[in-house]
Scaffold this motif. Structure first.
Motif, PDB file in Angstrom:
ATOM      1  N   UNK A  41      16.250  45.355  13.572  1.00 33.21           N
ATOM      2  CA  UNK A  41      17.674  45.654  13.395  1.00 33.21           C
ATOM      3  C   UNK A  41      17.773  47.092  12.885  1.00 33.21           C
ATOM      4  N   UNK A  42      18.436  47.968  13.656  1.00 36.39           N
ATOM      5  CA  UNK A  42      18.514  49.387  13.273  1.00 36.39           C
ATOM      6  C   UNK A  42      19.954  49.879  13.371  1.00 36.39           C
ATOM      7  N   UNK A  43      20.241  50.899  12.559  1.00 34.44           N
ATOM      8  CA  UNK A  43      21.566  51.517  12.585  1.00 34.44           C
ATOM      9  C   UNK A  43      21.687  52.372  13.842  1.00 34.44           C
ATOM     10  N   UNK A  44      22.811  52.217  14.556  1.00 25.72           N
ATOM     11  CA  UNK A  44      23.008  53.016  15.773  1.00 25.72           C
ATOM     12  C   UNK A  44      23.268  54.478  15.437  1.00 25.72           C
ATOM     13  N   UNK A  45      24.023  54.713  14.369  1.00 26.19           N
ATOM     14  CA  UNK A  45      24.363  56.100  14.002  1.00 26.19           C
ATOM     15  C   UNK A  45      23.182  56.782  13.331  1.00 26.19           C
ATOM     16  N   UNK A  46      22.478  56.045  12.456  1.00 23.68           N
ATOM     17  CA  UNK A  46      21.340  56.616  11.723  1.00 23.68           C
ATOM     18  C   UNK A  46      20.135  55.712  11.929  1.00 23.68           C
ATOM     19  N   UNK A  61      22.204  47.405  15.546  1.00 25.54           N
ATOM     20  CA  UNK A  61      21.792  47.055  16.900  1.00 25.54           C
ATOM     21  C   UNK A  61      20.555  46.178  16.769  1.00 25.54           C
ATOM     22  N   UNK A  62      20.625  44.954  17.332  1.00 28.80           N
ATOM     23  CA  UNK A  62      19.578  43.949  17.152  1.00 28.80           C
ATOM     24  C   UNK A  62      18.831  43.796  18.472  1.00 28.80           C
ATOM     25  N   UNK A  63      17.507  43.869  18.411  1.00 29.13           N
ATOM     26  CA  UNK A  63      16.697  43.710  19.610  1.00 29.13           C
ATOM     27  C   UNK A  63      15.438  42.950  19.278  1.00 29.13           C
ATOM     28  N   UNK A  64      14.779  42.399  20.315  1.00 30.25           N
ATOM     29  CA  UNK A  64      13.584  41.584  20.118  1.00 30.25           C
ATOM     30  C   UNK A  64      12.352  42.454  20.002  1.00 30.25           C
TER      31      UNK A  64
END
Length: 398
Positions: A119-124, A160-163
């Motif tokens: 799970x990462x920040x889209x802006x940062x 933004x959540x990805x596998x």
């Protein structure tokens, strides 16, 4: 009903107008009846078509719409990336442990979370969390993740959540991405610094070129100054030599000032006629005759000469041979002395001009006085010995 037999005509029948009119009228009536029935039929066909199509739309349109929705879902599901990715605007702080996210409404129906998630920040994107799937409820859209690795700090709401396969691998991937981003940033800064350095180098090169031009100009000026200095040195050397020659010549003709008569000139050489000496005992300038010293004034004597002209009619100008000293001329006309300025003018040292023109045969006599120095140099001789051709002081001839 067919009526052909009624209308049949034999070869030998005599046909009248009344016969044809009756036939034509009967045909017209039959056609008119057919046409009226045809109009009614078209209306019925149109009505049937409207009713039939309305029934078809009512029955098939919902089925078609549902098929389109199903097709869209199938197409969406066909993109595997959409299955394993989702977005969340939940306010979550970076840290380990259980972290809960609310999946977007448009994502929850297709989202199928994997066993490990990033799970990462889209802006940062430098702010991230990685861990194992804890639970997911599609109906409530609630997703919880057991976070075991993090990056960055702070609370964010643009997730933004990805596998992923494993938190350690995900951490390495994110670290590599961050390193690549940092490298790109560093490369950009280096490029900017290189551009700045290039501009500075260009400016310094321009300054160096300007300095080189100035140096070249200074060198040229210095060479010119050196040449001029060399010329001045030559001139000075020549002037010094001339001055020494003048001093030698002056020393040979002036014995200096003293109370006793000198026995040699200022250079220590034997006395020659014409050497001058100032007697301080009597305060008189004396000149050596070759034997004795006499007062310099006594070495000058006065001499005169007379030149006679026979005038022509109306003549006024007479040229004096050898010239004369201005102010020391006496003019006679037929034996009568003329007054200077009234009877004649003599101001240029070479000619005498009568105020009243002479008559033919008039005797004009011009007497001039001459002062001669005994046993001394003439002016021409003195100039040749004591004056240099050019003066080192003012650059011009004496």
């Amino acid at each position: 009903m067919r009526r052909f037999e009624r209308y049949r005509v034999a070869d030998d029948d005599e046909v009248q107008a009344a016969y044809f009119n009756g036939v034509h009228e009967d045909v017209d009536l039959r056609l008119h009846a057919v046409e009226e029935k045809a109009v009614g039929w078209d209306e019925q066909v149109e009505r049937f078509e409207d009713v039939a199509l309305g029934r078809i739309d009512a029955a098939l349109l919902p089925v078609l719409q549902e098929a389109l929705v199903i097709r869209e879902r199938i197409e969406t599901a066909a993109h595997l990336g959409t299955i394993f990715t989702a977005q969340s605007s939940s306010q979550v702080t970076v840290g380990t442990g259980i972290r809960t996210f609310l999946i977007r409404e448009e994502d929850h129906q297709r989202f199928a979370p994997a066993g490990f998630l990033v799970v990462s920040s889209e802006i940062a994107p430098q702010n991230w969390l990685a861990g194992r799937l804890n639970a997911y409820d599609p109906s409530s859209r609630e997703l919880s993740v057991l976070v075991t690795a993090t990056g960055g700090t702070g609370a964010h709401s643009d997730w933004f959540i990805t596998a992923t396969t494993d938190p350690v691998l995900a951490s390495s991937i994110l670290a590599a991405a961050q390193s690549a981003a940092a490298s790109v940033t560093a490369a950009t800064q280096s490029a900017q610094q290189a551009a700045t350095s290039q501009q500075a180098a260009a400016s310094q090169a321009a300054s160096a070129a300007n300095a080189a031009n100035l140096a070249a100009a200074s060198r040229t000026q210095a060479n010119a100054s050196a040449i001029a200095a060399a010329g001045s040195a030559d001139t000075a050397s020549t002037a010094a030599s001339s001055a020494q020659a003048m001093l030698a010549g002056l020393g040979a003709k002036y014995a200096g000032a003293s109370a006793m008569a000198p026995s040699s000139d200022a250079l220590g050489n034997a006395l020659t006629p014409g050497v001058l000496w100032f007697d301080t005992a009597s305060n008189l300038m004396k000149v050596y005759t070759g034997a004795v010293w006499i007062v310099a004034a006594s070495s000058v004597f006065r001499s005169s000469s007379i030149e006679t002209f026979t005038a022509s009619e109306g003549q006024t100008v007479f040229t004096i041979g050898g010239g004369y000293d201005v102010g020391r001329v006496t003019v006679y006309r037929n034996g009568l002395r003329l007054i200077a300025g009234t009877g004649f003018t003599a101001s240029n040292g070479t000619t005498v001009t009568l105020v009243t023109p002479a008559a033919a045969g008039d005797a004009i006599e011009v007497e001039k006085s001459i002062f001669i120095l005994s046993d001394v140099w003439s002016k021409a001789e003195a100039d040749a010995r004591f004056l240099m051709p050019t003066s080192p002081l003012d650059g011009g001839a004496y």
